[in-house]
Design an enzyme around this catalytic site. Structure first.
Site, PDB file in Angstrom:
ATOM      1  N   SER A   1       0.859  -1.187   0.000  1.00 22.94           N
ATOM      2  CA  SER A   1       0.000   0.000   0.000  1.00 22.94           C
ATOM      3  C   SER A   1       0.891   1.232   0.000  1.00 22.94           C
ATOM      4  CB  SER A   1      -0.883   0.001   1.248  1.00 22.94           C
ATOM      5  OG  SER A   1      -0.075   0.288   2.379  1.00 22.94           O
ATOM      6  N   LYS A   2       0.252   2.389  -0.008  1.00 24.40           N
ATOM      7  CA  LYS A   2       0.990   3.654  -0.051  1.00 24.40           C
ATOM      8  C   LYS A   2       1.980   3.767   1.107  1.00 24.40           C
ATOM      9  CE  LYS A   2      -2.396   6.503  -2.390  1.00 24.40           C
ATOM     10  NZ  LYS A   2      -3.730   6.838  -1.924  1.00 24.40           N
TER      11      LYS A   2
END
Ligand code: GLU
Length: 508
Positions: free
Chosen positions: A258-259
């Site tokens: 994820s980010k």
């Protein structure tokens, strides 16, 4: 069936930037189509009107093209109606879904569900309390056709649910093998919400069937949706496509990528100066490996020869930025220098070191040499300005204050080397050539008795701000040519650098 032309699709929702997981899905679909002579379709799943954005849709086309992918059918495919199964945007297919819902209702394969949100919530709460699975009770399943029609005509709002037969739902997954879900686990899924909007599982199935999709290749986050889709195929009497669910991509800490783990969107990799062929190669290896080998570098054409779904692994793939960098360095070295210079240029305009316009051929030729010198030593192209910084913006004071440099410059021998060096360089005619420079260094050596590091480190710090870096033979012509060009921030010549190195004294 075996004669059937292979048709696959990539079906993104334009609700955000394309990230590596979806890009890998697109790539595997594309490779499979190219390898088998099949068709690759692009379908935009924009039924979530609130979250869909035209900006993301056009970015998506740019990102896919940047990666090197093209599509036979889909928005902007250049065909009439964008292809024979168009339109390819779900928001433009609502009438098709409506007609199919009518058909299912008419055939008794689906039924109207008049349960209110409160009723469903109460059922859920009761199921949780009783530690039962939270599935629909089937309250509206038994409504007679007449009753159902009467309530609909009276204006009562309703959802449409699929009537799931009481039999396990099975499909064969190319990556995971046979998969089976109990009918109760699926219960009677909603096809159309009470507001009239059809749901993902329904529209994706109608579209895949009407578009003649033979292989559904997508992320395994959709695995639990597949039994519902299988039930919808059965309800319409459509043959099942083959499914291939790709494993999740994890970050280095083995949680879902994820980010939090840093850059994950294609746009950000592109901005950093990851080359598309490096990213495509990297994504291909993220869950797939070529037959019988440890080979790691593949161009797109090579991948289209080697790729098979059978060699896609079901175990999660860990995203490894170092491997991506390794591949990027490989492709930077392979790439035409002009291409790398063009890609790197905007960053140098942004720092104010290059003019925005490219009409000065001497500047462009010089810049191409700058890039050629430093590109082999970067992981990604946005590191180039920092590597080349000393050419454009060497600050002698700051460089001398760097702890490593300060330690070198603090010695008496360094100071006498610099003094002698500056005097000899000042006496040379400009531009200083690498040969003249070599002669100066020999003379400094003889005059001061310094040799090796003692001789070269102070001079290197004077010219480049660091005691290690590219060879003088390469640096000196770049500095001297650069200093004669009309650049927005003038490049200091060798002589200026030598003189300035004397103006500062390390504090130590
Ligand atoms: N729009 C879905 C997604 O972006 C497509 C899933 C599928 O390929 O069926 O996840």
């Amino acid at each position: 069936m075996s004669q059937q032309k292979i048709r696959v699709r990539f079906a993104p929702s334009p609700t955000g930037l394309l990230h590596v997981g979806n890009a890998r899905t697109a790539l595997y679909n594309w490779l499979f189509a190219r390898r088998t002579g099949g068709d690759f379709l692009l379908r935009i799943e924009d039924t979530d009107v609130e979250r869909s954005d035209a900006r993301f849709e056009s970015q998506l086309y740019d990102d896919l093209r940047w990666l090197g992918l093209d599509w036979e059918e889909g928005p902007h495919s250049g065909q009439p109606n964008d292809g024979p199964c168009g339109p390819y945007r779900q928001s433009e297919r609502l009438e098709i879904y409506r007609a199919h819902t009518e058909q299912l209702l008419h055939e008794g394969k689906a039924y109207r569900c008049f349960c209110t949100a409160e009723q469903l919530e109460a059922e859920r709460t009761a199921a949780i309390a009783a530690q039962q699975p939270q599935v629909y009770s089937g309250r509206c399943r038994a409504l007679s056709d007449a009753e159902s029609a009467r309530r609909a005509t009276a204006g009562e709002s309703f959802a449409v649910r699929l009537r799931i037969p009481d039999a396990p739902l099975r499909f064969d997954d190319i990556v995971r093998g046979p998969v089976e879900f109990a009918a109760e686990a699926v219960s009677d899924p909603i096809l159309v919400r009470s507001g009239g909007m059809p749901v993902y599982n329904y529209v994706v199935t109608v579209d895949d069937a009407l578009m003649g999709i033979t292989h559904v290749i997508r992320g395994d986050d959709h695995l639990s949706n597949t039994p519902k889709q299988v039930a919808i195929y059965h309800a319409f009497g459509w043959p099942l496509p083959r499914f291939a669910h790709l494993s999740t991509i994890l970050g280095p800490d083995r949680t879902r990528l994820s980010k939090r783990h840093g850059a994950t969107s294609l746009a950000s990799f592109r901005e950093m100066g990851i080359l598309p062929e490096a990213l495509a190669n990297y994504l291909a290896l993220l869950g797939w490996g070529a037959e019988g080998g440890t080979r790691e570098t593949f161009t797109l054409p090579e991948l289209t020869q080697a790729f098979t779904l059978e060699r896609v692994t079901p175990s999660p793939a860990v995203f490894d930025p170092q491997k991506l960098h390794w591949l990027n360095r490989h492709y930077i070295k392979q790439a035409a220098p002009e291409r790398i210079a063009t890609l790197a240029r905007p960053a140098f305009v942004q720092t104010g070191w290059l003019p925005a316009q490219t009409d000065n051929a001497a500047i462009e030729a010089w810049f191409a040499q700058v890039v050629a010198l430093f590109a082999p030593s970067v992981d990604q192209l946005d590191q180039l300005p920092q590597k080349a910084r000393f050419l454009f913006a060497l600050d002698a004071q700051t460089a001398a204050a760097e702890p490593e440099n300060a330690a070198v410059l603090a010695t008496e021998i360094a100071q006498s080397v610099l003094k002698d060096f500056a005097a000899r360089i000042a006496a040379l005619p400009a531009p200083v050539t690498p040969e003249a420079f070599k002669d100066v260094m020999n003379a400094v050596k003889a005059a001061t008795g310094a040799k090796g590091k003692d001789l070269f480190h102070p001079v290197r710090i004077a010219l480049t701000g660091a005691h290690s870096g590219p060879e003088f033979d390469k640096v000196i012509p770049l500095v001297e040519t650069g200093s004669r060009l009309p650049l927005p921030t003038p490049v200091a010549s060798v002589q200026t650098r030598a003189a300035q190195s004397l103006l500062q004294r390390p504090s130590a």
